[in-house]
Design a protein around this motif. Structure first.
Motif, mmCIF file in Angstrom:
data_model
loop_
_atom_site.group_PDB
_atom_site.id
_atom_site.type_symbol
_atom_site.label_atom_id
_atom_site.label_comp_id
_atom_site.label_asym_id
_atom_site.label_seq_id
_atom_site.Cartn_x
_atom_site.Cartn_y
_atom_site.Cartn_z
ATOM 1 N N VAL A 111 11.056 9.439 9.532
ATOM 2 C CA VAL A 111 12.573 9.898 8.881
ATOM 3 C C VAL A 111 13.051 8.615 8.176
ATOM 4 O O VAL A 111 12.918 7.450 8.710
ATOM 5 C CB VAL A 111 13.339 10.192 10.070
ATOM 6 N N ASN A 112 13.837 9.011 7.452
ATOM 7 C CA ASN A 112 14.704 7.788 6.726
ATOM 8 C C ASN A 112 15.390 6.997 7.509
ATOM 9 O O ASN A 112 15.961 7.642 8.618
ATOM 10 C CB ASN A 112 15.590 8.383 5.658
ATOM 11 N N GLY A 113 15.241 5.821 7.605
ATOM 12 C CA GLY A 113 16.152 4.939 8.533
ATOM 13 C C GLY A 113 15.410 4.546 9.562
ATOM 14 O O GLY A 113 15.820 3.704 10.428
ATOM 15 N N SER A 114 13.876 4.826 9.792
ATOM 16 C CA SER A 114 13.066 4.443 10.857
ATOM 17 C C SER A 114 12.404 3.044 10.706
ATOM 18 O O SER A 114 11.698 2.543 11.547
ATOM 19 C CB SER A 114 11.942 5.264 11.179
ATOM 20 N N GLY A 115 12.552 2.475 9.294
ATOM 21 C CA GLY A 115 12.122 1.261 9.182
ATOM 22 C C GLY A 115 10.790 1.439 8.397
ATOM 23 O O GLY A 115 9.855 0.384 8.549
ATOM 24 N N LYS A 116 10.549 2.350 8.091
ATOM 25 C CA LYS A 116 9.110 3.182 7.597
ATOM 26 C C LYS A 116 8.574 1.941 6.430
ATOM 27 O O LYS A 116 7.662 1.622 6.350
ATOM 28 C CB LYS A 116 9.180 4.427 7.001
ATOM 29 N N THR A 117 9.771 1.806 5.145
ATOM 30 C CA THR A 117 9.240 0.912 4.132
ATOM 31 C C THR A 117 8.902 -0.477 4.730
ATOM 32 O O THR A 117 7.861 -1.024 4.034
ATOM 33 C CB THR A 117 10.140 0.758 3.157
ATOM 34 N N THR A 118 9.690 -0.973 5.438
ATOM 35 C CA THR A 118 9.650 -2.526 5.895
ATOM 36 C C THR A 118 8.244 -2.447 6.653
ATOM 37 O O THR A 118 7.680 -3.435 6.872
ATOM 38 C CB THR A 118 10.847 -2.814 6.899
ATOM 39 N N THR A 119 8.033 -1.477 7.704
ATOM 40 C CA THR A 119 6.777 -1.320 8.477
ATOM 41 C C THR A 119 5.513 -1.315 7.723
ATOM 42 O O THR A 119 4.537 -1.939 7.845
ATOM 43 C CB THR A 119 6.796 -0.298 9.513
ATOM 44 N N ILE A 120 5.599 -0.568 6.330
ATOM 45 C CA ILE A 120 4.481 -0.645 5.464
ATOM 46 C C ILE A 120 4.028 -2.076 5.074
ATOM 47 O O ILE A 120 2.967 -2.478 4.965
ATOM 48 C CB ILE A 120 4.843 0.266 4.319
ATOM 49 N N ALA A 121 5.271 -2.802 4.715
ATOM 50 C CA ALA A 121 5.072 -4.394 4.248
ATOM 51 C C ALA A 121 4.395 -5.166 5.563
ATOM 52 O O ALA A 121 3.412 -5.812 5.140
ATOM 53 C CB ALA A 121 6.253 -4.744 3.740
ATOM 54 N N LYS A 122 4.919 -4.803 6.791
ATOM 55 C CA LYS A 122 4.210 -5.467 7.770
ATOM 56 C C LYS A 122 2.845 -5.280 8.119
ATOM 57 O O LYS A 122 2.140 -6.248 8.308
ATOM 58 C CB LYS A 122 5.252 -5.216 9.180
ATOM 59 N N LEU A 123 2.549 -4.096 8.064
ATOM 60 C CA LEU A 123 1.503 -3.581 8.198
ATOM 61 C C LEU A 123 0.495 -4.251 7.118
ATOM 62 O O LEU A 123 -0.703 -4.323 7.619
ATOM 63 C CB LEU A 123 1.172 -2.100 8.093
ATOM 64 N N ALA A 124 0.885 -4.312 5.902
ATOM 65 C CA ALA A 124 -0.192 -4.547 4.768
ATOM 66 C C ALA A 124 -0.289 -6.062 5.060
ATOM 67 O O ALA A 124 -1.390 -6.602 4.819
ATOM 68 C CB ALA A 124 0.730 -4.519 3.581
ATOM 69 N N ASN A 125 0.753 -6.596 5.629
ATOM 70 C CA ASN A 125 0.606 -8.089 5.967
ATOM 71 C C ASN A 125 -0.527 -8.431 6.928
ATOM 72 O O ASN A 125 -1.339 -9.297 6.964
ATOM 73 C CB ASN A 125 1.908 -8.875 6.233
#
Length: 314
Positions: A111-125
């Protein structure tokens, strides 16, 4: 000067959860546990978001243990830790990159607000640290902010990204991203998706279209459908798993924002109820604050065993 270790970050991240659990258990008479004390312990565990199934399981273990010996506080904490570890261990599974042909496509939902986009970056890292080539696809075309945020992260961690216009066709963005990832020999393509759960039918249709497009390129794709959960939402996170399982066919979970909540016990409740792999947990805002987790380590921290058996740091 080096920063805190991952273990130290975990201790800090789960502190509110651990304090809440220990606070709920405080004042319950120790020694020989009668029905009244066991009822109170079970209620305290449920109040700590561990879930009724895990609470009942721990109560049963305490009942057995106290037949053999009088239990002191550490004894209770150790049993709580052991039972939490038994729940978490089967679902503690690192994200395996094994797809052939490449790329391995990971759809990230939430859901929006779950930190999804930031988590994608962290997962990529995290995957970059393991020497995988990573590309991002901005499949959440519903929000211009999501596209911009993901582009900023891609630049910051140094990975390519495929984007489209706001309001554009998400499946088209994903198709182009797979094409480019294949041409460049990329190992992993991580796809952001829209999180507007309030319009379930629209979201379901969009995800189905993305799946159809991916399936035409490679029948095994998407290889993973990872749901990002915000631990601060507590029991509501369980409702999100239920809905997204139906809508998107979730294959694994990432739990974020564990450092901002006393409701980290929901990690255990999710593991007990759904048995879905938990690939990683997040305990901070930095790009390296997402890691696979050790079930025993997390269980001991939640139960307050670490704090009880080691001197408190200043």
């Amino acid at each position: 000067m080096t920063g805190p270790s991952w273990h130290e970050r975990l201790l800090g991240g789960f502190k509110k959860t651990s304090d809440r659990l220990i606070g709920n258990l405080a004042g319950i008479g120790l020694g020989r546990l009668g029905t009244e004390q066991l009822d109170e312990i079970e209620e305290a565990l449920i109040a700590s978001d561990l879930g009724p199934a895990t609470a009942a399981r721990i109560r049963g273990r305490l009942e057995e243990a106290q037949v053999e010996r009088n239990l002191e506080e550490l004894g209770i904490r150790l049993i709580v830790a052991e039972e939490i570890a038994k729940v978490l261990d089967p679902v503690s599974k690192k994200l395996e990159i094994a797809a052939f042909p490449r790329p391995q496509v990971i759809l990230v939902i939430g859901v929006n607000g779950s930190g999804k986009t930031t988590t994608i970056a962290k997962l990529a890292n995290l995957l970059l640290e393991q020497d995988y080539g990573v590309m991002l696809a901005a499949g959440d075309t519903f929000r211009a902010a999501a596209i911009g945020q993901l582009r900023t992260w891609a630049e910051r961690i140094g990975v390519p990204i495929v984007t489209g216009p706001e309001g554009g066709d998400a499946a088209g963005v994903v198709f182009e991203a797979v094409k480019q990832a294949t041409e460049k020999g990329i190992d992993v393509l991580i796809v952001d998706t829209a999180g507007r759960l309030q319009n379930k039918r629209e979201l379901m249709d969009e995800l189905a279209k993305i799946r159809r497009v991916l399936g035409r390129i490679n029948p095994a794709s998407p290889h993973d459908v990872v749901l990002v959960l915000d631990a601060t939402t507590g029991q509501n996170a369980l409702n999100q798993i239920e809905v997204f399982k139906e809508v998107a066919g979730v294959t694994g979970l990432v739990m974020t924002k564990l450092d901002g909540t006393a409701r980290g016990g929901v990690l255990v409740a999710a593991a007990q109820k759904y048995g879905l792999p938990i690939h990683a947990i997040g305990v901070g805002e930095k790009v390296d604050d997402l890691r696979p987790f050790d079930a025993n380590e997390v269980a001991r921290i939640i139960a307050g065993v670490e704090e009880f058996t080691s001197p408190r740091s200043a």
